[in-house]
Design an enzyme around this catalytic site. Structure first.
Site, PDB file in Angstrom:
ATOM      1  N   HIS A  24     -18.925 -59.955 -70.482  1.00 17.68           N
ATOM      2  CA  HIS A  24     -17.523 -60.255 -70.788  1.00 17.68           C
ATOM      3  C   HIS A  24     -16.978 -61.464 -70.035  1.00 17.68           C
ATOM      4  CE1 HIS A  24     -17.971 -56.668 -72.904  1.00 17.68           C
ATOM      5  NE2 HIS A  24     -16.865 -56.033 -72.625  1.00 17.68           N
ATOM      6  N   HIS A  79     -11.840 -48.612 -80.105  1.00 16.38           N
ATOM      7  CA  HIS A  79     -11.451 -49.656 -79.133  1.00 16.38           C
ATOM      8  C   HIS A  79     -11.629 -51.000 -79.828  1.00 16.38           C
ATOM      9  CE1 HIS A  79     -11.112 -51.897 -75.486  1.00 16.38           C
ATOM     10  NE2 HIS A  79     -12.362 -51.846 -75.073  1.00 16.38           N
ATOM     11  N   GLU A  81     -11.848 -54.084 -78.404  1.00 20.15           N
ATOM     12  CA  GLU A  81     -12.473 -55.206 -77.696  1.00 20.15           C
ATOM     13  C   GLU A  81     -13.657 -55.706 -78.536  1.00 20.15           C
ATOM     14  OE1 GLU A  81     -13.253 -54.454 -73.541  1.00 20.15           O
ATOM     15  OE2 GLU A  81     -13.440 -56.596 -73.123  1.00 20.15           O
ATOM     16  N   ASP A  83     -16.689 -56.471 -78.179  1.00 19.94           N
ATOM     17  CA  ASP A  83     -18.048 -55.915 -78.110  1.00 19.94           C
ATOM     18  C   ASP A  83     -18.200 -54.671 -78.983  1.00 19.94           C
ATOM     19  OD1 ASP A  83     -16.305 -54.855 -76.169  1.00 19.94           O
ATOM     20  OD2 ASP A  83     -17.922 -54.226 -74.845  1.00 19.94           O
ATOM     21  N   HIS A 146      -9.849 -48.521 -71.407  1.00 19.62           N
ATOM     22  CA  HIS A 146      -9.236 -49.445 -70.490  1.00 19.62           C
ATOM     23  C   HIS A 146      -8.361 -50.504 -71.191  1.00 19.62           C
ATOM     24  CE1 HIS A 146     -12.120 -53.020 -70.959  1.00 19.62           C
ATOM     25  NE2 HIS A 146     -12.460 -52.167 -71.889  1.00 19.62           N
ATOM     26  N   ASP A 165     -15.721 -46.998 -73.981  1.00 21.13           N
ATOM     27  CA  ASP A 165     -16.200 -47.585 -72.726  1.00 21.13           C
ATOM     28  C   ASP A 165     -16.306 -46.564 -71.588  1.00 21.13           C
ATOM     29  OD1 ASP A 165     -16.717 -50.267 -73.416  1.00 21.13           O
ATOM     30  OD2 ASP A 165     -14.597 -50.778 -73.309  1.00 21.13           O
ATOM     31  N   TYR A 193     -20.226 -50.313 -63.301  1.00 16.83           N
ATOM     32  CA  TYR A 193     -19.374 -50.459 -64.494  1.00 16.83           C
ATOM     33  C   TYR A 193     -17.963 -49.961 -64.184  1.00 16.83           C
ATOM     34  CZ  TYR A 193     -17.973 -50.437 -69.368  1.00 16.83           C
ATOM     35  OH  TYR A 193     -17.332 -50.703 -70.544  1.00 16.83           O
ATOM     36  N   HIS A 226     -21.702 -47.971 -74.141  1.00 15.98           N
ATOM     37  CA  HIS A 226     -22.666 -48.811 -73.411  1.00 15.98           C
ATOM     38  C   HIS A 226     -23.630 -47.896 -72.659  1.00 15.98           C
ATOM     39  CE1 HIS A 226     -20.270 -52.476 -73.939  1.00 15.98           C
ATOM     40  NE2 HIS A 226     -19.213 -51.797 -73.553  1.00 15.98           N
TER      41      HIS A 226
END
Ligand code: FMN
Ligand code: FE2
Ligand code: FE2
Length: 398
Positions: A24, A79, A81, A83, A146, A165, A193, A226
């Site tokens: 990121h 989410h 984001e 990724d 997050h 996440d 993480y 992840h």
């Protein structure tokens, strides 16, 4: 990697990013990472999350291996984001799902990211249940865990929760389950993480874990987006581990992070380390020239004390320390003792600036030490005593 059936009719798809090292743009993923996503084959075929858009080819291939010509009916976006949502526009274009489920904040983020006009988005606030055939999917918003859009998806029939996440680790592996890999390494990567991504949102973690308990959710599989997945007893282990991370109870450990031009500050830092170690505190001495700020944070997050060191440089501190402190403050570590050391030549602002940073992070400050130019035996003795004083403060806190 080929799809893996993790429960009857539920598949891990995902992409393994073996050689990724930058995560990121601001943290290190020394062991690569994975972008996990999932496909539930029921009356309504449901895709949970997508992957980084660089893996669009992998995603299409994985979907085809499981579905053949069957279509995707529903998409869940836990989410936004990139990724996890990077392939969403391509998924919508190619598979034309009937519905895309996301949280209320997810809808806003989806608009801001993709500027769509005609996607079949349906907002699913906390408590919403949808039927996809013999299964139900329930949604729980986890705002700021997050991102504002983050949510969890739970399937009661399979006792499986898709946590996005949360519970993630950056680890590219051919194994899919946490019980198939080395536990010490897993714990290390999970902590790394957490320290770099989840730490500021620890209060939300505690609230979410409490909600899961209150709702008495029966969980037999946890699927983060992840790294490795958890099953059986590992689910309780993962939740207990997250509870401990979020509580931020300090350990008998101190991190000394510093930078130096001519090694005077370094000598002072080493003397502080000796004082701490002689009192039985586990010490990490980390020079910013050799350690990435995300690796320093992985050590800082469970330490009881953080000692920062910098010489005075152009009436300020060295830039790598400014980097470290900016990064650390943003991650809002709690319950820390702080102290500072620094060498200077003429104006000597270093320790004042460092102390201000520590105070801004609400640390309990132990008197800093500064020294003009090269420290002598006496000054190093004071630094050693400072280490002992910090050790006493740590003991009082444990
Ligand atoms: C480029 C440069 C800028 C400096 N600026 C200051 C300064 O503004 N104020 C000051 O007190 N000392 C300043 N110093 C002196 C250093 O703080 C001093 O040499 C100190 O002992 C270096 O500690 P170190 O060995 O940990 O690098 C400067 C030194 C250099 C090389
Ligand atoms: Fe994220
Ligand atoms: Fe992520």
């Amino acid at each position: 990697m080929r799809p893996v059936e993790i429960k009857d009719g539920i598949f891990w798809l995902g992409a393994v990013d073996w050689n990724r090292r930058d995560f990121h743009g601001y943290s290190k993923a020394h062991k690569g990472t994975t972008y996990n996503n999932f496909l539930i084959v029921d009356e309504k075929v449901t895709l949970i999350d997508t992957v980084d858009e660089r893996f669009w080819g992998t995603l299409q291939c994985n979907i085809a291996q499981v579905l053949g010509d069957r279509k995707i009916d529903y998409v869940v976006a836990n989410h936004l984001e990139p990724d996890h949502s990077g392939c969403l526009p391509k998924v919508v274009e190619k598979y034309r799902p009937e519905k895309i489920f996301t949280s209320p904040m997810g809808q806003k983020a989806m608009k801001a990211h993709f500027k769509y006009t005609d996607w079949p988005v349906e907002v699913v606030p906390t408590g919403t249940n949808i039927e996809i055939g013999k299964r139900t999917l329930s949604f729980l918003e986890t705002r700021m865990l997050h991102w504002p859009d983050s949510m969890l998806t739970y399937c009661p029939q399979d006792k499986i929760v898709f946590t996005n996440d949360a519970f993630g680790q950056n680890w590219a592996t051919s194994e899919r389950w946490a019980d198939e890999v080395n536990r010490t390494r897993l714990e290390e990567l999970m902590a790394n993480y957490y320290a770099n991504i989840v730490l500021p949102y620890s209060p939300v973690v505690l609230k979410t874990l409490a909600t899961i308990k209150e709702m008495a959710l029966d969980i037999e599989i946890i699927c983060p987006d992840h790294g490795l997945l958890f099953r059986g007893e590992d689910c309780a282990w993962a939740m207990e581990t997250y509870q401990a991370y979020a509580e931020q109870k300090p350990k008998n450990k101190a991190v000394i992070v510093y930078d130096t031009m001519w090694h005077s500050t370094e000598k002072m830092a080493e003397a502080v380390a000796s004082g701490l170690a002689d009192e039985g505190v586990s010490v990490r001495l980390m020079c910013m020239k050799n350690n990435h700020h995300s690796d320093v944070m992985a050590e800082v997050f469970d330490a009881a004390a953080v000692i920062v060191g910098s010489p005075t440089h152009n009436n300020g501190i060295l830039p790598l320390m400014a980097d470290m402190l900016t990064y650390m403050k943003g991650l809002r570590p709690q319950n820390k003792i702080g102290s500072a050391v620094g060498s200077f030549g003429w104006s000597g602002e270093c320790t004042k600036i460092l102390t201000k940073w520590l105070e801004d992070m609400n640390m309990e400050v132990v008197e800093p030490i500064k020294n003009q130019y090269v420290p002598d035996h006496e000054v190093l003795g004071k630094c050693y005593e400072q280490g002992k004083a910090i050790a006493a403060a740590i003991k009082a806190k444990l």
